[in-house]
Design an enzyme around this catalytic site. Structure first.
Site, mmCIF file in Angstrom:
data_model
loop_
_atom_site.group_PDB
_atom_site.id
_atom_site.type_symbol
_atom_site.label_atom_id
_atom_site.label_comp_id
_atom_site.label_asym_id
_atom_site.label_seq_id
_atom_site.Cartn_x
_atom_site.Cartn_y
_atom_site.Cartn_z
ATOM 1 N N SER A 9 0.838 -1.209 0.000
ATOM 2 C CA SER A 9 0.000 0.000 0.000
ATOM 3 C C SER A 9 0.864 1.248 0.000
ATOM 4 C CB SER A 9 -0.902 0.006 1.229
ATOM 5 O OG SER A 9 -1.509 1.274 1.324
ATOM 6 N N HIS A 34 -0.842 -1.245 -4.371
ATOM 7 C CA HIS A 34 -2.175 -0.918 -3.857
ATOM 8 C C HIS A 34 -2.265 0.594 -3.653
ATOM 9 C CE1 HIS A 34 -5.850 -2.039 -1.591
ATOM 10 N NE2 HIS A 34 -5.524 -1.067 -0.742
ATOM 11 N N ASP A 36 -4.566 3.636 -2.349
ATOM 12 C CA ASP A 36 -5.711 3.937 -1.497
ATOM 13 C C ASP A 36 -6.252 5.330 -1.771
ATOM 14 O OD1 ASP A 36 -6.063 1.616 0.258
ATOM 15 O OD2 ASP A 36 -4.032 2.082 0.955
ATOM 16 N N MET A 38 -9.020 8.107 -0.988
ATOM 17 C CA MET A 38 -9.988 8.499 0.062
ATOM 18 C C MET A 38 -10.503 9.903 -0.222
ATOM 19 S SD MET A 38 -7.995 7.158 3.423
ATOM 20 C CE MET A 38 -7.002 5.647 3.418
ATOM 21 N N HIS A 67 -7.897 1.003 -4.728
ATOM 22 C CA HIS A 67 -8.913 0.791 -3.691
ATOM 23 C C HIS A 67 -9.639 2.116 -3.451
ATOM 24 C CE1 HIS A 67 -9.598 -0.287 0.866
ATOM 25 N NE2 HIS A 67 -10.734 -0.201 0.193
ATOM 26 N N MET A 69 -12.018 4.325 -1.608
ATOM 27 C CA MET A 69 -12.791 4.526 -0.377
ATOM 28 C C MET A 69 -13.502 5.860 -0.542
ATOM 29 S SD MET A 69 -9.886 3.078 2.169
ATOM 30 C CE MET A 69 -8.654 3.256 0.892
ATOM 31 N N MET A 138 -11.724 -6.031 4.394
ATOM 32 C CA MET A 138 -10.952 -5.088 5.217
ATOM 33 C C MET A 138 -10.787 -5.653 6.627
ATOM 34 S SD MET A 138 -10.246 -2.278 3.427
ATOM 35 C CE MET A 138 -9.611 -1.342 4.811
ATOM 36 N N GLY A 143 -9.608 4.065 6.149
ATOM 37 C CA GLY A 143 -9.358 5.492 6.405
ATOM 38 C C GLY A 143 -7.914 5.803 6.768
ATOM 39 N N GLY A 146 -1.574 1.803 9.316
ATOM 40 C CA GLY A 146 -0.941 1.630 10.615
ATOM 41 C C GLY A 146 -1.847 1.162 11.738
ATOM 42 N N ASP A 176 -6.812 -6.521 3.675
ATOM 43 C CA ASP A 176 -6.178 -5.200 3.761
ATOM 44 C C ASP A 176 -6.353 -4.622 5.153
ATOM 45 O OD1 ASP A 176 -5.248 -2.634 3.294
ATOM 46 O OD2 ASP A 176 -6.895 -2.047 1.970
ATOM 47 N N GLY A 178 -3.374 -3.889 8.636
ATOM 48 C CA GLY A 178 -2.605 -4.499 9.720
ATOM 49 C C GLY A 178 -1.903 -5.793 9.356
ATOM 50 N N GLY A 198 0.957 -2.138 4.018
ATOM 51 C CA GLY A 198 1.508 -0.795 3.897
ATOM 52 C C GLY A 198 2.677 -0.596 4.832
HETATM 53 C C1 DX5 Z 1 -6.699 1.605 5.003
HETATM 54 C C2 DX5 Z 1 -6.157 1.232 3.659
HETATM 55 C C3 DX5 Z 1 -5.050 0.262 3.714
HETATM 56 C C4 DX5 Z 1 -3.851 0.711 4.488
HETATM 57 C C5 DX5 Z 1 -3.083 -0.486 4.938
HETATM 58 O O1 DX5 Z 1 -7.856 2.355 4.834
HETATM 59 O O2 DX5 Z 1 -7.160 0.685 2.837
HETATM 60 O O3 DX5 Z 1 -4.672 -0.134 2.414
HETATM 61 O O4 DX5 Z 1 -3.016 1.549 3.757
HETATM 62 O O5 DX5 Z 1 -2.049 -0.051 5.723
HETATM 63 P P1 DX5 Z 1 -1.378 -0.982 6.829
HETATM 64 O O6 DX5 Z 1 -0.804 -2.152 6.121
HETATM 65 O O7 DX5 Z 1 -0.385 -0.075 7.428
HETATM 66 O O8 DX5 Z 1 -2.489 -1.371 7.784
HETATM 67 ZN ZN ZN Z 2 -6.524 -0.261 0.924
#
Ligand code: DX5
Ligand code: ZN
Length: 215
Positions: A9, A34, A36, A38, A67, A69, A138, A143, A146, A176, A178, A198
């Site tokens: 990510s 990936h 993201d 938003m 992705h 969102m 998810m 959002g 980390g 996706d 953690g 990520g």
């Molecule tokens: C969260 C994103 C994820 C996020 C994952 O809303 O969709 O893709 O970046 O990041 P980590 O791997 O740090 O949880």
């Molecule tokens: Zn994502």
């Protein structure tokens, strides 16, 4: 189950040095990226839009796993397709009609996926599975990067794996949120064949070594 694909990510990358961050992924022979997106509305955070995807498209041949969102994914599909998305994944909880959004993304020439939040039941996906290239489960509230992996999402992932196997569907099951060397294994055991990571990958001193621990 298909071979594992990693999808780092970009959210956790150094945004002042994106070209080199993307190159790092390529140098590790990781095939996907990936992205993201938003909108500050569907989720309480804002990231980037089609111009950034288009800029990265010029410097990379990675498979762009976008992705969304955002609300109104149907309206934005064409712009992301034009900017270089290979797969566009939108949320089942977003505002647009699901069938129409799938159709629009396919008409734009992209693969299509649907994502579900931790609190959304997998049954909302069942009418659409045959039309999809990917389902994204998810394991954090969308959002922010980390956050900690929510293992309670594994039950619905396992149910989706069972349904896909029974129906002989080859769509990818992506997880996706953690993901690291420990949670990645848990997701794999429950049927994931595509892992987004990520913080774990971009935050590691040695991405190749960190990635190897996920296989
Ligand atoms: C969260 C994103 C994820 C996020 C994952 O809303 O969709 O893709 O970046 O990041 P980590 O791997 O740090 O949880
Ligand atoms: Zn994502």
């Amino acid at each position: 189950m298909q071979n594992l694909i990693l999808s780092p990510s970009l959210l956790a990358a150094d945004f002042s040095d994106l070209k080199n961050e993307v190159k790092k992924v390529e140098d590790c022979h990781i095939p996907w990226l990936h992205l993201d997106v938003m909108d500050g509305h569907f989720v309480p955070n804002i990231t980037f839009g089609p111009p950034l995807v288009a800029s990265l498209r010029k410097v990379s041949n990675l498979f762009f796993d976008v992705h969304l969102m955002i609300d109104h994914p149907k309206f934005y599909a064409a712009a992301f397709a034009k900017s270089g998305a290979d797969l566009i994944c939108f949320h089942a909880e977003a505002s647009d009609d699901i069938d129409e959004t799938i159709e629009e993304i396919k008409n734009c020439g992209c693969q299509v996926g649907i994502a579900i939040r931790p609190g959304t039941d997998e049954t909302v996906l069942l009418p659409y599975l045959e039309k999809l290239d990917l389902v994204l489960v998810m394991t954090v509230e969308p959002g922010f990067g980390g956050q900690s992996f929510r293992s309670e999402c594994m039950e619905k992932l396992a149910r989706l794996r069972q349904i896909c196997d029974e129906k002989g569907l080859t769509l990818r099951l992506e997880v996706d949120g953690g993901i690291n060397d420990k949670t990645g294994k848990i997701a794999r055991e429950n049927g994931a064949d595509t892992l987004v990571a990520g913080t774990y990958l971009f935050g590691s001193a040695d991405m190749e070594k960190a990635a190897a621990a996920l296989y």
